[in-house]
Motif scaffolding. Structure first.
Motif, PDB file in Angstrom:
ATOM      1  N   GLU A  88      22.960   9.305  15.523  1.00  0.00           N
ATOM      2  CA  GLU A  88      21.977  10.152  15.133  1.00  0.00           C
ATOM      3  C   GLU A  88      23.003  11.503  15.011  1.00  0.00           C
ATOM      4  O   GLU A  88      22.818  12.412  13.829  1.00  0.00           O
ATOM      5  CB  GLU A  88      21.174  10.729  16.307  1.00  0.00           C
ATOM      6  N   GLU A  94      23.923  12.855  10.961  1.00  0.00           N
ATOM      7  CA  GLU A  94      23.384  14.577  10.414  1.00  0.00           C
ATOM      8  C   GLU A  94      24.413  15.117   9.554  1.00  0.00           C
ATOM      9  O   GLU A  94      24.341  16.258   8.907  1.00  0.00           O
ATOM     10  CB  GLU A  94      23.060  15.275  11.656  1.00  0.00           C
ATOM     11  N   SER A  95      25.914  14.733   9.960  1.00  0.00           N
ATOM     12  CA  SER A  95      26.993  15.602   9.560  1.00  0.00           C
ATOM     13  C   SER A  95      28.332  14.771   9.456  1.00  0.00           C
ATOM     14  O   SER A  95      28.451  13.884  10.412  1.00  0.00           O
ATOM     15  CB  SER A  95      27.265  16.877  10.492  1.00  0.00           C
TER      16      SER A  95
END
Length: 141
Positions: free
Chosen positions: A81, A85-86
């Protein structure tokens, strides 16, 4: 459909196929949940449903042979996760690896060239390698 699992290889850490521009051209993708995801254990194979079904039938002796602890599953899902996201963590790993590589070369160690976060340090002497590993463990505790 291609399942893409983050790590640190490729522009966004999706793996070797991303690194070489092969998204959508690979039938099966295997990954470990080891080094790039914190050194735990486990892994997966992703691909078309018919391939996965065939593997389930042909690989039965290997399926379920090593179940994962729930904490490892939860930790792996959280890391996936975060990495989805980045790319900041992926970038930090590479900055650290490049810094380590540079400093080891400056200290006259033999380093195998590479573009990943794995930095092989060649000592060419087994007793010395064991001694160095033991010293590193002692320093880290």
């Amino acid at each position: 459909m291609t399942a893409m699992l983050p790590g640190y290889i490729g522009k966004t850490g999706r793996g070797t196929f991303e690194c070489f521009g092969l998204e959508g051209k690979i039938d099966l993708i295997t990954t470990t949940f080891g080094k790039a995801l914190g050194g735990a254990m486990g892994g997966c194979t992703s691909g078309r449903k018919d391939f996965i079904e065939m593997l389930r039938q042909k690989s039965r002796p290997y399926l379920f042979s090593n179940s994962l602890a729930q904490a490892i599953v939860d930790g792996t899902l959280k890391v996936l996760e975060l990495l989805s996201e980045s790319t900041i963590l992926q970038e930090k790993v590479m900055v650290n690896a490049n810094y380590f590589r540079k400093k080891m070369i400056e200290a006259n160690f033999t380093i195998i060239p590479g573009e990943t976060a794995i930095v092989p340090v060649m000592l060419y002497n087994e007793p010395l390698a064991v001694k160095m590993a033991n010293l590193m463990l002692k320093v880290s505790t």
